[in-house]
Structures are given as C-alpha cells and as structure tokens.
Write an enzyme that holds these catalytic residues in place. Structure first.
Site, PDB file in Angstrom:
ATOM      1  N   GLU A 145      58.526   8.551  41.743  1.00  0.00           N
ATOM      2  CA  GLU A 145      57.877   8.619  43.056  1.00  0.00           C
ATOM      3  C   GLU A 145      58.043   9.962  43.759  1.00  0.00           C
ATOM      4  O   GLU A 145      57.156  10.375  44.506  1.00  0.00           O
ATOM      5  CB  GLU A 145      58.404   7.510  43.969  1.00  0.00           C
ATOM      6  N   HIS A 166      69.947  -1.402  20.889  1.00  0.00           N
ATOM      7  CA  HIS A 166      69.285  -2.440  20.102  1.00  0.00           C
ATOM      8  C   HIS A 166      67.780  -2.249  20.031  1.00  0.00           C
ATOM      9  O   HIS A 166      67.082  -3.096  19.489  1.00  0.00           O
ATOM     10  CB  HIS A 166      69.613  -3.820  20.685  1.00  0.00           C
ATOM     11  N   LYS A 191      46.855   0.414  46.430  1.00  0.00           N
ATOM     12  CA  LYS A 191      46.953  -0.723  47.365  1.00  0.00           C
ATOM     13  C   LYS A 191      45.621  -0.924  48.073  1.00  0.00           C
ATOM     14  O   LYS A 191      45.179  -2.051  48.272  1.00  0.00           O
ATOM     15  CB  LYS A 191      48.091  -0.495  48.376  1.00  0.00           C
TER      16      LYS A 191
HETATM   17  O1  PA5 Z   1      58.996   3.478  47.392  1.00  0.00           O
HETATM   18  C1  PA5 Z   1      57.931   2.980  47.758  1.00  0.00           C
HETATM   19  O2  PA5 Z   1      57.232   3.476  48.642  1.00  0.00           O
HETATM   20  C2  PA5 Z   1      57.434   1.707  47.084  1.00  0.00           C
HETATM   21  O3  PA5 Z   1      58.162   1.423  45.942  1.00  0.00           O
HETATM   22  C3  PA5 Z   1      57.490   0.546  48.103  1.00  0.00           C
HETATM   23  O4  PA5 Z   1      58.825   0.236  48.400  1.00  0.00           O
HETATM   24  C4  PA5 Z   1      56.747  -0.675  47.553  1.00  0.00           C
HETATM   25  O5  PA5 Z   1      55.384  -0.353  47.352  1.00  0.00           O
HETATM   26  C5  PA5 Z   1      56.832  -1.884  48.468  1.00  0.00           C
HETATM   27  O6  PA5 Z   1      56.516  -1.564  49.798  1.00  0.00           O
HETATM   28  P1  PA5 Z   1      57.510  -2.035  50.955  1.00  0.00           P
HETATM   29  O7  PA5 Z   1      58.840  -1.424  50.634  1.00  0.00           O
HETATM   30  O8  PA5 Z   1      56.919  -1.479  52.210  1.00  0.00           O
HETATM   31  O9  PA5 Z   1      57.508  -3.522  50.909  1.00  0.00           O
END
Ligand code: PA5
Length: 308
Positions: free
Chosen positions: A198, A214, A305
């Site tokens: 990310e 494994h 999304k």
């Molecule tokens: O790091 C991120 O932005 C994502 O992994 C979010 O955590 C994920 O999309 C879920 O969203 P939220 O944390 O707002 O529920």
C-alpha cells in the site's frame, strides 16, 4: 499530514493518544472473540490472537461471521472509515445473532448504526490513513481486554533513530527487487507485505515459519524475478524455528539471493511485535520515497471500491 509523516514522525504520539481509548467500557463475560474487519482494520485481530492466549481469538475478513458466533461471542467490529461494506455486513449479522458488539471507528455509517442501535463504539480520530492508524485501531482493543501494554517504555523504541537508519538502508537494498518477508509470527510478515503493497506500491511475498518450509521454499528452484529476502526473528522463537530460519537462509543465499536479518530482542512480547511491524512500515515509506511514489494515495483501492 500524510502517511510518510504519520509513520516517520507521529507514530509514537498516536500510541500516546490511544492509551486511554477503550478503558471506559466494561465487557460482559464472553467465551470467544471475533475481530471483524478488512485490510488495516483487520490486522489488530491477528495481533490480539498472538498476544491473548487465554481465550480463542479469530480475525474475520469476510462478509459473514462463522456459524458458531453466538450470544456468548464478543464481536469487535473494526473499520477505520466506518464505511467498509464487508464490515458493515458483519456488524448487521452480529446484531442479528445477539453477540456482544463493540465497534472501533472514526465515524461513517458504522458510527451511525451504533448510535441508532445503542451499541457502544470507540471513536478514534479521523483524517489518518487506516494503515497509519494501527495504534488507534489496536490499543483500544487491548485496553478493553485488560492487556497490560506498558506503553510508556514503547515510545522511545519507536522514536529510535537507529531503527529509522536501518529501515532506510534496507529500503535502498529493496529498490527494484521483489521482497520476500519471512518471520516466525504470521502477522509480522503480513504487516510488512501490506505496508509494502500500500505504501511503496509493489508486490511482496510474505510467509511464516514453519509453514514456508512446506511449500514456498520450492519456488527457489525456478527463480522468475529479482528477489531480496528479509528474515525477522523474535526472542520468543523456539530452537527448531531458529534452526529452520538458519537453514532456509543458507539455501536462499546459495540461490544467489541477498538477505537482511532483523533479530528482535527484549522481554516484552507486545513491544517486540510492535517494533518488528514498525520496521516494515518505516521501510515501506522510505522505499516509496526512493521510488518517487506518494504513500498516501491508494488510487487503485479507492477506484476499485467506487467501481464495485
Ligand atoms: O489500509 C487501507 O487503507 C485499507 O486496507 C483499509 O483498511 C481497508 O480498505 C478497509 O477500510 P477501513 O479500514 O476504512 O474499514
């Protein structure tokens, strides 16, 4: 403020601020903990599972809770934004099943639902990216569960400039490579992977000992990319795990892959875990910087999304 500053400068402050969250809520007795969330909001579940050894803990990253969730279950519904559809659906299901629910969120639909359903929720600060909010997502849960984190002695470890210097060096080594992150503690390697995904926006493999011996180890027969391995060992590793790590390292090096080792020492399991994970967060933002990538933007996740 963006993810870079939040990770490199604000992270210990986030732990300090989060210290009081969750203490005001008293729990009814329960016999099973489900932590329902996605992405960065689910990670606290994996950490709690490592730390809480007296009660079963399960992280649920899905649209629905397991069939065996019931009135005796504690369901911690975690969504930083409060708008994640899978998590909202699990909240609805927990409500139908009459589970004991506590939500952790900065707002969104989840906080509105909690208000209208009279469900307690812990409101954490908004305006931070979920992946930089680990302290706010995790500390309230551990406070709820009366887990003694001894946070006062964690702050200095987070602010340690040697840790930052080492993460910068590692980021340089990882530039242009596919990272292989191996640890004995699954959420540690997974946190590194998701932070590199990310923040630095690169693919990363993550696995844990002994499982990787494994299956994943066979991937070194036909190398199809330029890899760089990071081994994270923990003071709590048992002798057989230490031996597995040593042997795996030898095999990987024989295949011409460079390895960096991070050996975490210290008596406090929670602190070791946090620093092992924090090293990954630091490395990911320094790598983003080297690659000229903005770690705060998550265009693909956001667009996905919307398209959904
Ligand atoms: O790091 C991120 O932005 C994502 O992994 C979010 O955590 C994920 O999309 C879920 O969203 P939220 O944390 O707002 O529920």
């Amino acid at each position: 403020m963006g993810v870079y500053e939040d990770i490199t400068e604000n992270f210990s402050k986030f732990f300090r601020d989060a210290n009081e969250f969750g203490r005001e809520i008293s729990l009814k007795p329960f016999n099973y903990i489900f932590i329902a969330g996605m992405g960065a909001s689910a990670l606290p579940g994996d950490v709690v599972k490592v730390l809480k050894k007296d009660v079963p803990v399960e992280t649920v990253r899905s649209y629905s809770l397991p069939k065996y969730a019931n009135e005796e279950s504690l369901v911690l519904v975690v969504s930083y934004s409060g708008n994640t559809e899978e998590t909202l659906q699990m909240y609805n299901e927990a409500l139908r099943k009459k589970c004991q629910i506590i939500a952790i969120t900065s707002g969104g639909k989840l906080s509105q639902k909690c208000l209208s359903d009279s469900i307690p929720y812990i409101k954490i600060p908004s305006g931070i990216q979920p992946r930089a909010s680990l302290p706010y997502l995790l500390v309230p849960i551990l406070n709820l569960l009366n887990y003694d984190m001894q946070l006062d002695s964690l702050y200095a470890q987070i602010e340690n400039s040697i840790l930052k210097g080492k993460a910068k060096e590692l980021a340089e080594k990882l530039q242009g490579k596919i990272p292989l992150i191996y640890s004995s503690i699954p959420p540690v390697s997974y946190r590194w992977k998701t932070q590199l995904n990310e923040n630095a926006k690169i693919h990363t493999f993550a696995n844990a000992f002994p499982e990787l011996n494994h299956n994943e180890i066979e991937g070194f027969e036909n190398l199809n990319g330029e890899y760089y391995a990071v081994f994270i060992s923990d003071e709590g590793d048992i002798v057989r795990i230490k031996k597995r790590m040593q042997l795996t390292k030898e095999i990987i090096k024989e295949k011409g892959i460079d390895v960096t080792e991070i050996a975490m020492k210290g008596r406090n399991e929670f602190h070791r875990l946090m620093i092992e994970m924090y090293a990954g967060s630091l490395t990911s933002v320094y790598l983003a910087e080297l690659n000229g990538t903005d770690p705060t933007q998550i265009d693909l996740i956001e667009n996905f999304k919307k398209r959904l």
